[in-house]
Write an enzyme that holds these catalytic residues in place. Structure first.
Site, PDB file in Angstrom:
ATOM      1  N   SER A  41       0.804  -1.217   0.000  1.00 50.32           N
ATOM      2  CA  SER A  41       0.000   0.000   0.000  1.00 50.32           C
ATOM      3  C   SER A  41       0.838   1.269   0.000  1.00 50.32           C
ATOM      4  O   SER A  41       0.352   2.332  -0.428  1.00 50.32           O
ATOM      5  CB  SER A  41      -0.933   0.017   1.218  1.00 50.32           C
ATOM      6  OG  SER A  41      -0.198  -0.138   2.421  1.00 50.32           O
ATOM      7  N   HIS A 262      -1.074   6.287   5.983  1.00 45.88           N
ATOM      8  CA  HIS A 262      -0.582   5.903   4.661  1.00 45.88           C
ATOM      9  C   HIS A 262      -0.140   7.136   3.878  1.00 45.88           C
ATOM     10  O   HIS A 262      -0.372   8.266   4.304  1.00 45.88           O
ATOM     11  CB  HIS A 262      -1.668   5.129   3.895  1.00 45.88           C
ATOM     12  CG  HIS A 262      -1.671   3.671   4.196  1.00 45.88           C
ATOM     13  ND1 HIS A 262      -2.208   3.149   5.354  1.00 45.88           N
ATOM     14  CD2 HIS A 262      -1.181   2.602   3.515  1.00 45.88           C
ATOM     15  CE1 HIS A 262      -2.069   1.835   5.366  1.00 45.88           C
ATOM     16  NE2 HIS A 262      -1.443   1.482   4.249  1.00 45.88           N
TER      17      HIS A 262
END
Length: 286
Positions: A41, A262
């Site tokens: 990711s 993230h």
């Protein structure tokens, strides 16, 4: 006779200067025709917006591989990055967060592939889930320091897994320039902020130590296999979650900006610039 000798001497000097300039000329800038990006990711960059669900891989068209491919003018770019991927998922099928199965990422590699970037390792043995995903969901303090021994055991197994992964990439794409891409620095060197999960000081210290050890093992794997390593950890100093210009989203995600804990668009742009600068130069001589 004196005039002739003078002319001959000048011509000799000019020839020598010309030969010297030829010998010191820079090598031509590399070009790439088929680029394959592999990773998890932190490569896929979910919700950095304009997202490709990709059966649950959540790849952004603004992630660093896509931006890099555009900047380098690559003729063919195949992005196989997938959120949640482990090193095993590069050679085997992966079950995504949506319950779908996606084929092995390395299936995209061919003998014609001339550029490969790899950003993988943090999900092995659920390292990142234990470190960050679980913490951001807790309403109580996240006791990371209590799991120090477990984190150490996981990290002890990372380098061999990366070395094996890199070897398989080189076998499938023997002509490719291969770059292992490190993870960014997530927490500030000291202190706390509201964008972090709730942690005790010793838990934040554990988080920092794991983050640092993770990238150290990646750098060691790159050195052991003789491929290039992009040190994003060092480059991201001053851009942690708590900074004024973060490259990582805080513990609360935003479907139009970035997933929780993230990459943000600014970090993906910075990483693309870092890689472009490297890849426009010839590879270092081994």
């Amino acid at each position: 006779m004196t005039a002739r000798r003078l002319v001959a001497a000048v011509l000799t000097v000019l020839v020598l200067l010309s030969l010297g300039s030829l010998g010191s000329a820079d090598e031509p800038e590399p070009t790439y025709t088929r680029y394959v990006s592999l990773g998890d990711s932190f490569t896929a960059a979910p919700y950095v917006p304009v997202n490709d669900i990709a059966y649950g891989c959540f790849r952004s068209s603004n992630n660093y591989p896509s931006r890099l491919a555009r900047s380098l003018g690559v003729r063919e770019h195949v992005d196989r990055s997938c959120s949640g991927a482990r090193t095993l998922d590069l050679v085997g099928s992966q079950r995504t967060a949506r319950g779908s199965r996606v084929p092995p990422q390395m299936e995209a590699l061919t003998p014609e592939t001339d550029l490969v970037t790899i950003g993988i390792g943090a999900n092995n043995y659920r390292l990142y889930a234990r470190l960050a995903t679980v913490c951001r969901r807790l309403t109580t303090v996240c006791p990371l320091d209590d799991q120090r021994a477990l984190f150490a055991r996981i990290l002890d197994r990372l380098r061999p897994a990366l070395v094996s992964t890199i070897g398989e990439v080189e076998r499938r794409a023997p002509r490719a320039r291969v770059v292992l891409v490190g993870y960014p620095r997530l927490l500030p060197a000291r202190g706390d902020c509201r964008r972090l999960p709730r942690m005790r000081p010793q838990d934040r210290a554990t988080f920092r130590d794991v983050n640092k050890r993770l990238v150290e093992e990646m750098a060691a794997a790159a050195e052991q296999t003789g491929i290039e390593y992009a040190d994003f950890y060092t480059a991201s100093q001053g851009h942690d979650i708590c900074s004024r210009s973060p490259w990582i989203q805080g513990r609360v995600g935003d479907g139009r900006v970035a997933a929780a804990l993230h990459p943000l668009r600014a970090g993906q742009d910075a990483l693309a610039d870092l890689l472009e600068e490297r890849l426009r130069r010839p590879p270092p001589r081994s």
